[in-house]
Design a protein around this motif. Structure first.
Motif, PDB file in Angstrom:
ATOM      1  N   GLY A 131       0.839  -1.203   0.000  1.00 21.81           N
ATOM      2  CA  GLY A 131       0.000   0.000   0.000  1.00 21.81           C
ATOM      3  C   GLY A 131       0.872   1.250   0.000  1.00 21.81           C
ATOM      4  N   ILE A 132       0.514   2.215  -0.842  1.00 22.12           N
ATOM      5  CA  ILE A 132       1.296   3.460  -0.941  1.00 22.12           C
ATOM      6  C   ILE A 132       0.365   4.651  -0.702  1.00 22.12           C
ATOM      7  N   GLU A 133       0.790   5.556   0.196  1.00 17.89           N
ATOM      8  CA  GLU A 133      -0.045   6.709   0.568  1.00 17.89           C
ATOM      9  C   GLU A 133       0.814   7.977   0.569  1.00 17.89           C
ATOM     10  N   ILE A 172      -0.535  -3.943  -5.975  1.00 21.77           N
ATOM     11  CA  ILE A 172      -0.108  -2.665  -5.392  1.00 21.77           C
ATOM     12  C   ILE A 172      -1.362  -1.792  -5.282  1.00 21.77           C
ATOM     13  N   ALA A 173      -1.599  -1.261  -4.083  1.00 16.56           N
ATOM     14  CA  ALA A 173      -2.738  -0.346  -3.878  1.00 16.56           C
ATOM     15  C   ALA A 173      -2.174   1.041  -3.627  1.00 16.56           C
ATOM     16  N   THR A 186       4.705   6.713  -9.069  1.00 20.31           N
ATOM     17  CA  THR A 186       5.612   5.660  -8.608  1.00 20.31           C
ATOM     18  C   THR A 186       4.903   4.303  -8.658  1.00 20.31           C
ATOM     19  N   ALA A 187       3.660   4.262  -8.184  1.00 22.45           N
ATOM     20  CA  ALA A 187       2.900   3.001  -8.190  1.00 22.45           C
ATOM     21  C   ALA A 187       2.690   2.507  -9.621  1.00 22.45           C
ATOM     22  N   LYS A 188       2.455   3.424 -10.551  1.00 21.28           N
ATOM     23  CA  LYS A 188       2.243   3.041 -11.955  1.00 21.28           C
ATOM     24  C   LYS A 188       3.496   2.380 -12.520  1.00 21.28           C
ATOM     25  N   VAL A 189       4.648   2.976 -12.212  1.00 17.56           N
ATOM     26  CA  VAL A 189       5.912   2.418 -12.720  1.00 17.56           C
ATOM     27  C   VAL A 189       6.158   1.038 -12.110  1.00 17.56           C
ATOM     28  N   LEU A 244      -2.765  -3.078 -10.375  1.00 13.56           N
ATOM     29  CA  LEU A 244      -2.723  -1.786  -9.674  1.00 13.56           C
ATOM     30  C   LEU A 244      -4.144  -1.437  -9.206  1.00 13.56           C
ATOM     31  N   ILE A 245      -4.277  -1.216  -7.890  1.00 13.53           N
ATOM     32  CA  ILE A 245      -5.605  -0.954  -7.311  1.00 13.53           C
ATOM     33  C   ILE A 245      -5.672   0.502  -6.839  1.00 13.53           C
ATOM     34  N   PRO A 246      -6.537   1.321  -7.459  1.00 17.30           N
ATOM     35  CA  PRO A 246      -6.651   2.723  -7.034  1.00 17.30           C
ATOM     36  C   PRO A 246      -7.548   2.842  -5.807  1.00 17.30           C
ATOM     37  N   ILE A 247      -7.089   3.568  -4.785  1.00 21.66           N
ATOM     38  CA  ILE A 247      -7.872   3.707  -3.556  1.00 21.66           C
ATOM     39  C   ILE A 247      -8.198   5.172  -3.285  1.00 21.66           C
ATOM     40  N   ASN A 248      -9.481   5.405  -2.982  1.00 19.14           N
ATOM     41  CA  ASN A 248      -9.937   6.722  -2.527  1.00 19.14           C
ATOM     42  C   ASN A 248      -9.461   6.868  -1.070  1.00 19.14           C
TER      43      ASN A 248
END
Ligand code: KG4
Ligand code: ZN
Length: 335
Positions: A5-7, A79-80, A97-100, A109-113
């Motif tokens: 998870g990346i924030e 990857i979220a 960064t997450a996209k790369v 790739l999971i997009p999180i609100n």
């Protein structure tokens, strides 16, 4: 299943590796680097500066999370990443960064609100809430009441008409000469104060909707701070206690109103202000009065403020996987 998870929506650069086994979600490693002490010098977050700090910190933070969790990229299932809302410069660092990483490691790739992500701190290392569930989000930018009927299914009940609860804590702290972030500072000072010394309005007291409002409280505090009565007043702690009291009471009144109106037995709180001890204690006792079958969920304090663990946890339940080339940061994303 293992998720990274990346924030990076504001001034925290955070990454975490979590696993889910038999519906139990566990943190393998959770790391948060914050530029808050740098921002404190200026009394708040300077977006450009926060974004520059994100660039410096993100790769080392992700590396540390994976290495300490002893998870190599080939063991990751997905990857979220937070894609909004937040500061555009900060969000872009995490999203790009997450996209790369998703592309070179060939991972979903999971997009999180970010707002939804906060609630998933209640699913980590604990017996999670069941549905239907009332959710109160109280952060620096948001104060919202939501009725969840399932993962990804919810009805927005109401929110703040002006300032958020965390923002009110931060602005009142500034009026009292306390550093950013103000919530924990006011809370600490309030422990030594007497809330009966200053009479502050309880925001939206008696209103039967699910809205909140904190700009009036902030103005009331500003008027007191600028008054003759306050000049030379030695116990700032008394005013801090009144501020905390007013914010906490207004939040609790609306949560209880919503639980009663919709007859909901599960209540969860999320966001930085959920780390507030007085909110926790007072809400616990009000919820108890609703009956033994009503259950309150509040994450441990370090999972209330921004972190990557809540984003990874949300990733286990988010059905949407996105083509990395198509994901875009959305600073004004809402519920
Ligand atoms: O959720 P969060 O980390 O970031 C946003 O998404 O906004 O929330 C930050 C907010 C700040 O306004 C901070 O003052 C407040 O949470 N906060 C607290 C406490 N810890 C953090 N407010 C009251 N009491 C606390 N213990
Ligand atoms: Zn947040």
């Amino acid at each position: 299943m293992i998720i990274l998870g990346i924030e990076t929506s504001c001034d925290e650069t955070a990454a975490a590796v979590l696993s889910m086994n038999d519906e139990r979600i566990t943190i393998l490693f959770n790391v948060v680097a914050s530029s808050a002490s740098l921002q404190a010098k200026y009394g708040g977050v300077i977006p450009e500066q926060a974004a520059r700090e994100q660039i410096k910190s993100l790769i080392p933070v992700i590396k540390e999370a994976l290495e300490t969790a002893q998870v190599t990229s080939n063991k990751l299932d997905a990857i979220a990443v937070t894609y909004g809302p937040g500061l555009i410069g900060s969000l872009l660092v995490g999203v790009e960064t997450a996209k790369v990483l998703a592309t070179i490691w060939n991972k979903p790739l999971i997009p999180i609100n970010h707002l939804i992500g906060h609630f998933y701190a209640n699913w980590i290392d604990t017996q999670p809430p069941t549905f239907p569930c009332i959710g109160l989000l109280v952060s620096g930018g948001h104060t919202d009441l939501v009725l969840f009927t399932d993962h990804g299914k919810y009805q927005y009940l109401g929110g703040t008409r002006d300032d958020a609860a965390g923002e009110c804590f931060d602005k009142c702290a500034r009026l009292l000469g306390l550093p950013y972030p103000g919530g924990p500072q006011i809370s600490k000072l309030a422990q030594k104060g007497d809330p009966s010394k200053f009479r502050l309005p309880i925001p939206m007291k008696g209103s039967k909707d699910f809205d909140f409002s904190y700009s009036g409280l902030k103005t009331a505090v500003a008027n007191i701070v600028n008054s003759k009565q306050f000049t030379g007043y030695s116990k700032k702690a008394d005013l801090a206690a009144s501020i905390e009291n007013a914010i906490v009471k207004s939040l609790i009144d609306k949560v209880i109103l919503a639980a009663q109106k919709y007859n909901i037995k599960q209540i969860m709180v999320a966001g930085g202000v959920a780390a507030n001890q007085k909110l926790k204690e007072n809400l616990e006792s009000r919820v108890k009065s609703l009956g033994e079958n009503v259950k309150l969920h509040i994450p441990p304090a370090k999972l209330c403020t921004d972190n990557g663990a809540m984003i990874a946890a949300a990733g286990f339940f988010e059905k949407k996987v996105i083509d990395p080339l198509k994901l875009q940061a959305d600073p004004s994303l809402s519920f």
